[in-house]
Design a protein around this motif. Sequence first.
Motif, PDB file in Angstrom:
ATOM      1  N   TYR B 223       0.849  -1.129   0.041  1.00 18.64           N
ATOM      2  CA  TYR B 223       0.004  -0.028   0.081  1.00 18.64           C
ATOM      3  C   TYR B 223       0.858   1.349  -0.266  1.00 18.64           C
ATOM      4  O   TYR B 223       1.980   1.322   0.612  1.00 18.64           O
ATOM      5  N   ASP B 224       0.489   2.243  -0.821  1.00 15.49           N
ATOM      6  CA  ASP B 224       1.526   3.362  -1.133  1.00 15.49           C
ATOM      7  C   ASP B 224       0.898   4.643  -0.716  1.00 15.49           C
ATOM      8  O   ASP B 224      -0.124   5.102  -1.234  1.00 15.49           O
ATOM      9  N   PHE B 225       1.409   5.219   0.413  1.00 16.95           N
ATOM     10  CA  PHE B 225       1.156   6.533   0.571  1.00 16.95           C
ATOM     11  C   PHE B 225       2.343   7.328   1.477  1.00 16.95           C
ATOM     12  O   PHE B 225       2.885   6.808   2.084  1.00 16.95           O
ATOM     13  N   PRO B 226       2.493   8.768   1.089  1.00 21.41           N
ATOM     14  CA  PRO B 226       3.817   9.269   1.588  1.00 21.41           C
ATOM     15  C   PRO B 226       4.096   9.237   3.043  1.00 21.41           C
ATOM     16  O   PRO B 226       5.351   9.186   3.399  1.00 21.41           O
ATOM     17  N   ARG B 227       2.968   9.155   3.947  1.00 23.90           N
ATOM     18  CA  ARG B 227       3.243   9.212   5.408  1.00 23.90           C
ATOM     19  C   ARG B 227       3.479   7.656   5.929  1.00 23.90           C
ATOM     20  O   ARG B 227       3.427   7.650   7.161  1.00 23.90           O
ATOM     21  N   GLN B 228       3.448   6.809   5.172  1.00 26.81           N
ATOM     22  CA  GLN B 228       3.556   5.421   5.699  1.00 26.81           C
ATOM     23  C   GLN B 228       5.098   4.865   5.560  1.00 26.81           C
ATOM     24  O   GLN B 228       5.733   5.054   4.708  1.00 26.81           O
ATOM     25  N   VAL B 229       5.411   4.261   6.852  1.00 29.20           N
ATOM     26  CA  VAL B 229       6.800   3.789   6.950  1.00 29.20           C
ATOM     27  C   VAL B 229       6.481   2.162   7.376  1.00 29.20           C
ATOM     28  O   VAL B 229       6.003   1.943   8.242  1.00 29.20           O
ATOM     29  N   VAL B 230       6.999   1.312   6.393  1.00 28.55           N
ATOM     30  CA  VAL B 230       7.014   0.041   6.736  1.00 28.55           C
ATOM     31  C   VAL B 230       8.505  -0.423   7.233  1.00 28.55           C
ATOM     32  O   VAL B 230       9.342   0.001   6.534  1.00 28.55           O
ATOM     33  N   MET B 231       8.543  -1.111   8.329  1.00 24.27           N
ATOM     34  CA  MET B 231       9.907  -1.483   8.714  1.00 24.27           C
ATOM     35  C   MET B 231       9.992  -2.874   9.230  1.00 24.27           C
ATOM     36  O   MET B 231       9.144  -3.673   9.431  1.00 24.27           O
ATOM     37  N   SER B 232      11.307  -3.252   9.075  1.00 24.81           N
ATOM     38  CA  SER B 232      11.492  -4.684   9.454  1.00 24.81           C
ATOM     39  C   SER B 232      12.895  -4.810   9.908  1.00 24.81           C
ATOM     40  O   SER B 232      13.403  -3.890   9.938  1.00 24.81           O
ATOM     41  N   SER B 233      13.465  -6.002  10.501  1.00 24.82           N
ATOM     42  CA  SER B 233      14.788  -6.253  10.678  1.00 24.82           C
ATOM     43  C   SER B 233      15.286  -7.584  10.293  1.00 24.82           C
ATOM     44  O   SER B 233      14.527  -8.561  10.263  1.00 24.82           O
ATOM     45  N   PHE B 234      16.655  -7.698  10.032  1.00 23.67           N
ATOM     46  CA  PHE B 234      17.286  -8.997   9.868  1.00 23.67           C
ATOM     47  C   PHE B 234      17.490  -9.902  11.190  1.00 23.67           C
ATOM     48  O   PHE B 234      17.865 -10.952  11.066  1.00 23.67           O
ATOM     49  N   SER B 235      17.399  -9.029  12.299  1.00 24.76           N
ATOM     50  CA  SER B 235      17.567  -9.477  13.529  1.00 24.76           C
ATOM     51  C   SER B 235      16.851 -10.921  13.570  1.00 24.76           C
ATOM     52  O   SER B 235      17.206 -12.006  14.258  1.00 24.76           O
ATOM     53  N   LYS B 236      15.421 -10.990  13.326  1.00 23.39           N
ATOM     54  CA  LYS B 236      14.821 -12.096  13.626  1.00 23.39           C
ATOM     55  C   LYS B 236      14.783 -12.871  12.190  1.00 23.39           C
ATOM     56  O   LYS B 236      14.525 -14.061  12.397  1.00 23.39           O
ATOM     57  N   ILE B 237      14.717 -12.395  11.313  1.00 21.94           N
ATOM     58  CA  ILE B 237      14.685 -13.285   9.749  1.00 21.94           C
ATOM     59  C   ILE B 237      15.698 -14.039   9.766  1.00 21.94           C
ATOM     60  O   ILE B 237      15.782 -14.974   9.282  1.00 21.94           O
ATOM     61  N   PHE B 238      16.816 -13.202  10.068  1.00 17.64           N
ATOM     62  CA  PHE B 238      18.298 -14.334   9.884  1.00 17.64           C
ATOM     63  C   PHE B 238      19.087 -14.693  11.298  1.00 17.64           C
ATOM     64  O   PHE B 238      20.159 -15.044  11.271  1.00 17.64           O
ATOM     65  N   SER B 239      18.309 -14.517  12.247  1.00 15.66           N
ATOM     66  CA  SER B 239      18.793 -14.975  13.557  1.00 15.66           C
ATOM     67  C   SER B 239      20.217 -14.368  13.963  1.00 15.66           C
ATOM     68  O   SER B 239      21.057 -14.871  14.357  1.00 15.66           O
ATOM     69  N   VAL B 240      20.139 -13.037  13.714  1.00 24.85           N
ATOM     70  CA  VAL B 240      21.358 -12.228  13.875  1.00 24.85           C
ATOM     71  C   VAL B 240      20.923 -10.969  14.725  1.00 24.85           C
ATOM     72  O   VAL B 240      21.239  -9.894  14.402  1.00 24.85           O
ATOM     73  N   PRO B 241      20.262 -10.865  15.643  1.00 25.47           N
ATOM     74  CA  PRO B 241      19.822  -9.694  16.339  1.00 25.47           C
ATOM     75  C   PRO B 241      21.250  -8.702  16.785  1.00 25.47           C
ATOM     76  O   PRO B 241      21.242  -7.582  16.929  1.00 25.47           O
ATOM     77  N   GLY B 242      22.270  -9.634  17.108  1.00 24.54           N
ATOM     78  CA  GLY B 242      23.560  -8.817  17.235  1.00 24.54           C
ATOM     79  C   GLY B 242      24.096  -8.046  16.237  1.00 24.54           C
ATOM     80  O   GLY B 242      25.027  -7.323  16.565  1.00 24.54           O
ATOM     81  N   PHE B 243      23.411  -8.135  15.054  1.00 23.64           N
ATOM     82  CA  PHE B 243      23.994  -7.231  13.996  1.00 23.64           C
ATOM     83  C   PHE B 243      23.579  -5.902  14.093  1.00 23.64           C
ATOM     84  O   PHE B 243      24.224  -5.010  13.399  1.00 23.64           O
ATOM     85  N   ARG B 244      22.382  -6.043  14.630  1.00 25.71           N
ATOM     86  CA  ARG B 244      21.718  -4.465  14.664  1.00 25.71           C
ATOM     87  C   ARG B 244      21.483  -3.829  13.415  1.00 25.71           C
ATOM     88  O   ARG B 244      21.750  -2.606  13.053  1.00 25.71           O
ATOM     89  N   VAL B 245      21.076  -4.391  12.394  1.00 25.32           N
ATOM     90  CA  VAL B 245      20.780  -4.016  10.949  1.00 25.32           C
ATOM     91  C   VAL B 245      19.176  -4.262  10.885  1.00 25.32           C
ATOM     92  O   VAL B 245      18.631  -5.382  10.834  1.00 25.32           O
ATOM     93  N   GLY B 246      18.398  -3.154  10.603  1.00 22.35           N
ATOM     94  CA  GLY B 246      17.153  -3.214  10.158  1.00 22.35           C
ATOM     95  C   GLY B 246      17.129  -2.344   8.969  1.00 22.35           C
ATOM     96  O   GLY B 246      17.775  -1.799   8.524  1.00 22.35           O
ATOM     97  N   PHE B 247      15.535  -2.307   8.666  1.00 24.15           N
ATOM     98  CA  PHE B 247      15.288  -1.443   7.445  1.00 24.15           C
ATOM     99  C   PHE B 247      14.080  -0.956   7.196  1.00 24.15           C
ATOM    100  O   PHE B 247      13.145  -1.393   8.120  1.00 24.15           O
TER     101      PHE B 247
END
Lengths: 391, 391
Positions: B223-247
């Motif tokens: 869904y596309d509108f200017p005030r929307q921010v979708v976030m996720s993290s590699f911490s859980k997807i890749f089992s590396v919470p200590g990497f501290r990389v989200g997007f």
Amino acid sequence: MDKALSFSKRGDALIGQKMFHVLDEASRLEASGVYVYHLELGNPRLPPPPGLLSTTTRSLEELNVGYTYSAGEPSLRTKIADKFAELVGRSFRENNIAVSPANLIINQFLDLACDPGDKVVFFSPAFPTYWAAAAHIGLDVIDIRLSAENGFDLTIDDVTKALVHSPKAIIVNSANNPTGAVYEEAVLTYLAKECDRRGIWLMSDETYGLICFDKTFFSLAGYDFPRQVVMSSFSKIFSVPGFRVGFLLADPRVVSKFSLSTSTLISCLPIFTQKGCAAGIDVLDEYTAKVRENCRTISSRCVDLLGKVSSLKFTAPLAGFYFFLDIGAGGLSDIEFSTILLRDYQTAVTPGTSFGPDFSQFIRFSTCGNYDDVVNGVERIVLFTEQLTKN
Amino acid sequence: MDKALSFSKRGDALIGQKMFHVLDEASRLEASGVYVYHLELGNPRLPPPPGLLSTTTRSLEELNVGYTYSAGEPSLRTKIADKFAELVGRSFRENNIAVSPANLIINQFLDLACDPGDKVVFFSPAFPTYWAAAAHIGLDVIDIRLSAENGFDLTIDDVTKALVHSPKAIIVNSANNPTGAVYEEAVLTYLAKECDRRGIWLMSDETYGLICFDKTFFSLAGYDFPRQVVMSSFSKIFSVPGFRVGFLLADPRVVSKFSLSTSTLISCLPIFTQKGCAAGIDVLDEYTAKVRENCRTISSRCVDLLGKVSSLKFTAPLAGFYFFLDIGAGGLSDIEFSTILLRDYQTAVTPGTSFGPDFSQFIRFSTCGNYDDVVNGVERIVLFTEQLTKN
């Protein structure tokens, strides 16, 4: 549906770090196939201590990829405490140390010490993140401009001028980025004593303290009062800016508050980068001796090169990676000079106004990159200046 | 000279993340030689994708230890854009993506969208960092409490209740931490459309979106509108919470603002961890399938174990790593229950009030640790509850 976007006041106040804009521009040029001489960032190219890298790698292979303490890995905190005890002759414990990215420490310090509208003193030229963090938080910056004639040294008179404003906080940065000045013990001690007496928060940014090659460094870590925070970073000491690991020394209550801030903002730092830095501390003395020697060599080469053009004014740095160069004689502003230098001479430097509004006739260049690139870049600065001033 | 310390208002408002206090307490117990069952953090113990670790290590050995772009490594941003295009069937470009630690993204979102005093809506129970960030910034939290009877699902009615307050921003979190609920497409779409129409900032925290094992996940990234921010993290997807990389995925203007914030706060993330995560994306489908299968297995085992005691009420999670357990029948508060469980049963869990003030009869436990530890820990929760309720 594409409405105009508006952000919060703090969002609007963000200015970032101009050096990173220069890096972006330089990268675009490189993407088009042009070789660029990178003199814009303090991005050291000396290989890091080998034990640091191998320990980091081993830690990764041992699957140290989980969360850890917000205040930092206990083994790293203990090693920092012990090393600083040795360096400044005062005992520290693990609870005097917090680990956090150095750039974040600056933001955290101002955020924890000051409310919006509070006065904070910088002695300018001053590191861009100070300005960026103060703008973001909404602080009233008291800009005490140091004297170029004096090599941008900090004097008792400058400190007195700062204290007159009764600021909430002061940041002092010796050894200095961008000027390479190293402040006198008497002046720093006077500053700390007055801050203590008046209840002013003091951050001593000592990121380049271990990289003094032409003067003995005095650390405020030897001086003890509750509102003092001494910070440094492994970025420059160990040539690993991409590790994003810095640290601070402070009263345990202040350290707790920083940890809570780190917990809120980024949870914690990676374990493996902290283990790597801890291993680096074992060879800190030998390694920083090498860094200092490198800096001395390249700095003295730059002094020779720049000496060819009398229109370029500067004070030879006593420490660190930078020259703060008065390019005013060429008649261009810092932004014009930097833009044309990048476009026509493929050399990236940092505009002086990154370090305060009064420095539009200055640029900063960095000497910590590849030796030949630095020499080539400085030769290009000289060439460009000769072109500008020949008529 | 040791004056009382006082911090800024924002410093005083810091609450941190209570799970980390539990971790600290558990670690103290471990230091005294006690074996502790860690069910307090979402700290996955599954080994990360092998290509991710080897790429990270190789990148370190290639000396990628310098600064990089504040918005993130271009190669990683491109891969995220392409992967999400494939997942949600909408095209993204590199400039729709910014990289930052996921925990920081939450803080940045609230900071960029809201001024102090502005209203922000959370649907509770809600992830502790939302509360911590809102407290730090000084926001007025509108707490829309979801219904336990309804498995903490989000309904149109809940959304309507939120909109009545005309908030500046809303955070929605499906798949949910701590409840494991996965919200309906119709409800999420209604929420996004209303936020778009009313100019409300919306953050969709989809950290656990790829770990739905019992229901199809609907992502608002489509869904596309200017005030929307979708976030996720590699911490859980890749089992590396200590990497501290989200997007995050957002409008390019919003992405630019986030980059400026990242530049101000932490300059940039390490290159090598980003290269590692980029390599992980190549095996994302296979790897997350394995994570989901793992989660399904352990969750169903926990459902069996907990089913033995009728006094423990819960809804079986449809996604993620957590059970949100009503322990009210035992007569202890969440803090009392957690404290005694750790002391007498060596099992660390998270108190319910970490997720909102109304949840003092709940605890959260995590299922993503070592299988035997989770089973042992849950058996201990059951034992303790039987003790509490037997009279």
